[in-house]
Design a protein around this motif. Structure first.
Motif, PDB file in Angstrom:
ATOM      1  N   TYR A   1      38.882  47.572  49.946  1.00  0.00           N
ATOM      2  CA  TYR A   1      39.250  46.145  49.868  1.00  0.00           C
ATOM      3  C   TYR A   1      37.993  45.342  50.199  1.00  0.00           C
ATOM      4  O   TYR A   1      36.883  45.814  49.964  1.00  0.00           O
ATOM      5  CB  TYR A   1      40.420  45.939  50.851  1.00  0.00           C
TER       6      TYR A   1
ATOM      7  N   ARG B   1      38.366  33.279  39.616  1.00  0.00           N
ATOM      8  CA  ARG B   1      37.710  33.028  40.912  1.00  0.00           C
ATOM      9  C   ARG B   1      37.868  34.276  41.771  1.00  0.00           C
ATOM     10  O   ARG B   1      38.737  34.352  42.633  1.00  0.00           O
ATOM     11  CB  ARG B   1      38.361  31.792  41.581  1.00  0.00           C
TER      12      ARG B   1
ATOM     13  N   LEU C   1      37.192  36.418  44.622  1.00  0.00           N
ATOM     14  CA  LEU C   1      36.669  36.146  45.967  1.00  0.00           C
ATOM     15  C   LEU C   1      35.803  34.881  45.861  1.00  0.00           C
ATOM     16  O   LEU C   1      36.186  33.940  45.190  1.00  0.00           O
ATOM     17  CB  LEU C   1      35.907  37.356  46.509  1.00  0.00           C
TER      18      LEU C   1
ATOM     19  N   LYS D   1      44.417  45.085  46.051  1.00  0.00           N
ATOM     20  CA  LYS D   1      45.526  44.455  46.793  1.00  0.00           C
ATOM     21  C   LYS D   1      46.741  45.384  46.793  1.00  0.00           C
ATOM     22  O   LYS D   1      47.412  45.549  47.808  1.00  0.00           O
ATOM     23  CB  LYS D   1      45.914  43.122  46.145  1.00  0.00           C
TER      24      LYS D   1
ATOM     25  N   GLU E   1      46.720  36.054  42.194  1.00  0.00           N
ATOM     26  CA  GLU E   1      45.523  36.328  42.997  1.00  0.00           C
ATOM     27  C   GLU E   1      44.276  35.885  42.246  1.00  0.00           C
ATOM     28  O   GLU E   1      44.088  36.222  41.074  1.00  0.00           O
ATOM     29  CB  GLU E   1      45.473  37.848  43.256  1.00  0.00           C
ATOM     30  N   ASP E   2      43.447  35.143  42.931  1.00  0.00           N
ATOM     31  CA  ASP E   2      42.108  34.793  42.440  1.00  0.00           C
ATOM     32  C   ASP E   2      42.093  34.113  41.069  1.00  0.00           C
ATOM     33  O   ASP E   2      41.238  34.405  40.218  1.00  0.00           O
ATOM     34  CB  ASP E   2      41.191  36.025  42.489  1.00  0.00           C
TER      35      ASP E   2
ATOM     36  N   ASP F   1      46.149  33.394  47.683  1.00  0.00           N
ATOM     37  CA  ASP F   1      44.983  32.632  48.156  1.00  0.00           C
ATOM     38  C   ASP F   1      45.400  31.324  48.805  1.00  0.00           C
ATOM     39  O   ASP F   1      44.747  30.845  49.727  1.00  0.00           O
ATOM     40  CB  ASP F   1      44.024  32.377  46.991  1.00  0.00           C
TER      41      ASP F   1
ATOM     42  N   ASN G   1      34.745  35.069  51.369  1.00  0.00           N
ATOM     43  CA  ASN G   1      34.505  36.455  50.979  1.00  0.00           C
ATOM     44  C   ASN G   1      33.609  36.511  49.751  1.00  0.00           C
ATOM     45  O   ASN G   1      33.595  35.562  48.966  1.00  0.00           O
ATOM     46  CB  ASN G   1      35.846  37.128  50.610  1.00  0.00           C
TER      47      ASN G   1
ATOM     48  N   ASN H   1      41.884  37.857  57.423  1.00  0.00           N
ATOM     49  CA  ASN H   1      42.090  38.098  55.998  1.00  0.00           C
ATOM     50  C   ASN H   1      43.577  38.106  55.678  1.00  0.00           C
ATOM     51  O   ASN H   1      44.376  38.609  56.480  1.00  0.00           O
ATOM     52  CB  ASN H   1      41.465  39.457  55.639  1.00  0.00           C
ATOM     53  N   ASN H   2      43.894  37.592  54.479  1.00  0.00           N
ATOM     54  CA  ASN H   2      45.309  37.533  54.114  1.00  0.00           C
ATOM     55  C   ASN H   2      45.961  38.926  54.023  1.00  0.00           C
ATOM     56  O   ASN H   2      47.177  39.036  53.899  1.00  0.00           O
ATOM     57  CB  ASN H   2      45.544  36.691  52.852  1.00  0.00           C
TER      58      ASN H   2
HETATM   59  C1  LIG Z   1      40.971  37.694  50.564  1.00  0.00           C
HETATM   60  C2  LIG Z   1      41.196  36.977  49.336  1.00  0.00           C
HETATM   61  O1  LIG Z   1      42.287  36.962  48.815  1.00  0.00           O
HETATM   62  C3  LIG Z   1      40.098  36.258  48.714  1.00  0.00           C
HETATM   63  O2  LIG Z   1      39.019  36.175  49.310  1.00  0.00           O
HETATM   64  O3  LIG Z   1      40.298  35.759  47.611  1.00  0.00           O
END
Ligand SMILES: CC(=O)C(=O)O
Ligand SMILES: NC(=O)C1=CN([C@@H]2O[C@H](COP(=O)(O)OP(=O)(O)OC[C@H]3O[C@@H](n4cnc5c(N)ncnc54)[C@H](OP(=O)(O)O)[C@@H]3O)[C@@H](O)[C@H]2O)C=CC1
Ligand SMILES: [Mg+2]
Length: 531
Positions: A84, A137, A139, A155, A227-228, A251, A392, A419-420
């Protein structure tokens, strides 16, 4: 043949080797899983860098999933930074090299009109959780297009390793709508579409079709974790889908919950009630706005009005302090509640000197933004300043833990990772175990409370505002159980009948890393093969 041979490797019993027709295809030694773990660890420590360790581990994940999860669950502190963050960031940047066996589904904009048929190609019928990204996006590394697949894979590995959700019930998905990263498009190893990002109506149609297809294939209870995604799409899509689908944006919401928990635990050290704090955020994006909104909710629970809550929170974005009527105009709908009637300062050092906050939270992917001067100022205004550097991977962090300790003249403590990952596995475990279809903000508030409760006095003495990573599996179970209790009270859980003992019920569903038996073993192990 290969699948069978590698599934359990040397741990296949003699009988299993005969029944499966693989006798002689693996070396004669009979290992048990403990001995296999020993071999994996030898291999893990042989490397001198985490990227090679990552490659080694994902190769194991492909080969022998149970062994992979056994070593990860038993060595979370050691392995989480490899599978991770931060290593997964590097893995995404080099995903053209990493890519061997696809783990998950790639759906491209050219599949518009037949997304459901792509879902049908996935061979598992009882998927319960999807983590999806469009790679915009990744991190703090920006647009990595199809290379972003490393994130849903990482994840979901934590869904299993930290929360015990069965790996076959987890589906990583990469939505390929192109990339605006020209370097990637020119990369001969790139694995995605070689075109600019699709935006606008066609993008929205694609996401809509994706959501509908996911539910058609896996039912209304399937959890879809975003995510992202890029900032603009992340907020929009969350608003559009949160009422009608079992979905959340990690996020925005997972991060909010983990940071609120960290702040709550910090207050036990600063001895300052939440409402007496002043927060300055560097960054006003998904992470910061998510945290600011949940923090406001927590302040409202303390009796403050929404306006009073928002007044404690100051945002700084790429154009400086978020104030009303600033020259550049552009205060988005999400930032607006936090925009102040104030002068438009742009320099962070000056902002900190002027506002004298009790807490600063960095989520702007601006490495080193919390300078020596800022950290020293924070220590001069506060006996125990609260400093969260969230960006991150590590190369993007606003400051290191070491800088925070030394420039605030504090003691050196054991740094933790805010961290999530402390939140999303527990949330997902509750949601998938008890059919919680609507994941409300209150669920994230409950998760934050639950996580903060797991922080012991000993953790605080050691300077941790999160429990150690070594206890993250039991923390995830507690979060899931607390959410489940809350969900039944608030009629959010659809699983009936309500289990008498929620923790026991959730625990009973968890994945086991013990091997299946493929054939009754009629042979005794030879004496010299026993461990
Ligand atoms: C930890 C996380 O989800 C990020 O940095 O996008
Ligand atoms: N530790 C954790 O669990 C998590 C960490 N993160 C990390 O947080 C970081 C940000 O993520 P996220 O909020 O989702 O990203 P977004 O893209 O949504 O937001 C980034 C924000 O940073 C602002 N920004 C960019 N440059 C500057 C600058 N020079 N000065 C001040 N502000 C700036 C942007 O300003 P503007 O609005 O003007 O464009 C924007 O508000 C990433 O590194 C991510 O990895 C994210 C989620 C979880
Ligand atoms: Mg993320």
């Amino acid at each position: 043949m290969d699948t069978h041979v590698s599934l359990q490797g040397l741990a296949f019993t003699l009988r299993e080797r005969q029944v499966l027709g693989i006798h002689g295809l693996i070396a004669p030694a009979l290992y048990n899983q403990d001995k296999q773990v020993y071999r994996v660890m030898q291999s893990f420590h042989r490397w001198d860098n985490d990227f090679d360790r990552y490659l080694d581990l994902i190769a194991l994940q492909d080969r022998n999933e149970k062994l992979f999860y056994r070593v990860v669950t038993e060595n979370v502190e050691l392995m989480m930074p490899v599978i991770y963050t931060p290593t997964v960031g590097l893995a995404c940047q080099k995903f053209g090299l990493v890519y061997r066996k696809p783990r998950g589904l790639y759906i491209s904009i050219y599949d518009l009109g037949h997304v459901y048929s792509i879902f049908c190609n996935w061979p598992v019928d009882d998927v319960k959780a999807i983590v999806v990204t469009d790679g915009e996006r990744i991190l703090g590394l920006g647009d990595l297009g199809a290379y972003g697949m490393g994130i849903p894979v990482g994840k979901l590995s934590l869904y299993t390793a930290l929360a015990g959700i069965h790996p076959h019930q987890c589906l990583p998905i990469l939505l390929d709508v192109g990339t605006n990263n020209e370097t990637l498009r020119n990369d001969p190893l790139y694995i995605g579409l070689n075109q600019k990002r699709e935006r606008g109506k066609k993008y929205d149609q694609f996401i809509e079709e994706f959501m509908q297809a996911a539910v058609r294939r896996y039912g209304e209870n399937v959890l879809i974790q975003f995510e992202d995604f890029g900032n603009e799409n992340a907020f929009r899509l969350l608003e559009k889908y949160r009422q009608h689908y079992c979905t959340f944006n990690d996020d925005i919401q997972g991060t909010a919950s983990v940071v609120l928990a960290g702040i709550t635990a910090s207050l036990r050290l600063t001895q300052k009630p939440l409402e007496d704090n002043l927060f300055v955020f560097l960054g006003a994006g998904e992470a910061s706005i998510g945290i600011a909104n949940l923090l406001t909710k927590a302040l409202m629970k303390k009796g403050l009005s929404k306006e009073e809550g928002c007044s404690k929170i100051w945002l700084v974005d790429a154009k400086g302090l978020v104030v009303k009527d600033r020259p550049s105009g552009d205060i988005t709908h999400e930032k607006a509640p936090f925009a102040k009637e104030y002068q438009h300062l742009v320099n962070l050092e000056q902002i900190i000197k002027t506002l004298k906050p009790t807490a600063i939270i960095g989520a702007a992917a601006c490495p080193g933004a919390f300078t020596e001067e800022i950290l020293k100022d924070m220590a001069s205004f506060n006996k125990r300043p609260i400093i969260f550097a969230l960006s991150n991977p590590t190369s993007k962090a606003e400051c290191t833990a070491e800088q925070a300790y030394s420039f605030t003249q504090g003691r050196v403590y054991t740094p933790g990772q805010g961290n999530n990952a402390y939140i999303f596995p527990g949330v997902a475990l509750a949601v998938t175990s008890l059919s919680i279809r609507c994941i409300t903000e209150d669920i994230f508030l409950k998760a934050a409370e639950s996580l903060a409760e797991s922080v012991t006095e000993k953790d605080l003495e050691e300077g941790r505002v999160y429990p150690p990573l070594s206890s993250i599996q039991s923390v995830s179970l507690k979060i899931a159980t607390d959410i489940a209790t809350f969900a039944y009270k608030n009629r959010l859980a659809l699983h009936i009948p309500e289990p008498e003992n929620l923790e026991k019920f959730i625990r009973s569903l968890r994945y086991s890393t013990d091997y299946e038996s493929y054939a009754p073993d009629i042979y005794e192990w030879p004496e010299n093969a026993k461990q």
